[in-house]
Design a protein around this motif. Structure first.
Motif, PDB file in Angstrom:
ATOM      1  N   ILE A 202       0.693  -1.336  -0.128  1.00 49.61           N
ATOM      2  CA  ILE A 202       0.138   0.124   0.144  1.00 49.61           C
ATOM      3  C   ILE A 202       0.899   1.345   0.040  1.00 49.61           C
ATOM      4  O   ILE A 202       0.642   2.227  -0.744  1.00 49.61           O
TER       5      ILE A 202
ATOM      6  N   MET B  17      -8.299  -3.455   4.600  1.00 47.06           N
ATOM      7  CA  MET B  17      -7.483  -2.914   3.686  1.00 47.06           C
ATOM      8  C   MET B  17      -6.767  -3.923   2.815  1.00 47.06           C
ATOM      9  O   MET B  17      -6.157  -3.725   1.829  1.00 47.06           O
TER      10      MET B  17
ATOM     11  N   TYR C 242      -2.121  -4.416   7.885  1.00 48.29           N
ATOM     12  CA  TYR C 242      -3.256  -3.383   8.216  1.00 48.29           C
ATOM     13  C   TYR C 242      -4.532  -4.000   8.794  1.00 48.29           C
ATOM     14  O   TYR C 242      -4.505  -5.107   9.165  1.00 48.29           O
TER      15      TYR C 242
END
Ligand code: FMN
Length: 127
Positions: free
Chosen positions: A8, A50, A46
């Motif tokens: 991410i 996510m 996360y």
């Protein structure tokens, strides 16, 4: 041994780039990619939602069946939540957690992960 990863903020991507290993990046735009070979998955950590693209990826074609192990990237300051997504995926699909590292990993992490990948590679060629 094939590798797939998700990232991410780019730490996991950097870790894999530093190892020099070829790895498929799971994307939010199109997580529906079939690995069609035994592989290891590398995921950051996360809140569960996510990691939804990774769950979509794992549900696609034979990706869950082909998965041999999971490596987790995280931050030890999260204590008992350290690499919880990697642990949950591994438990859910009955494969081992093969490695863990913080952020984009140290030089020692890179060397150790390369060794883990080579071990899986030699197991695969014996089977
Ligand atoms: C909002 C947020 C939540 C996080 N939660 C966890 C966690 O529960 N456990 C953990 O080990 N690391 C946690 N981390 C640390 C990240 O997993 C770590 O920085 C990782 O290297 C990020 O990888 P990426 O840049 O490839 O996305 C969290 C980071 C953020 C920003």
């Amino acid at each position: 041994m094939a590798l797939a990863f998700y990232s991410i903020t780019g730490q996991t991507r950097r870790f894999l780039a530093k190892t020099g290993l070829d790895a498929y990046e799971i994307t939010d735009a199109d997580p529906y990619h079939a690995m069609n070979a035994p592989y290891l998955l590398v995921v950051p950590t996360y809140d569960d939602e996510m990691l939804e693209p990774v769950i979509e990826f794992l549900g696609y074609q034979n990706n869950a069946r082909d998965l041999q192990g999971v490596a987790g990237g995280g931050n030890r300051n999260f204590n008992e939540l350290y690499i919880h997504n990697a642990k949950d995926i591994a438990r859910g699909l009955d494969v081992p957690v093969v490695f863990d590292f913080e952020f984009n990993g140290t030089a020692a992490d890179m060397a150790q992960f390369q060794k883990v990948v080579r071990q899986f590679e030699s197991q695969k060629s014996r089977s």
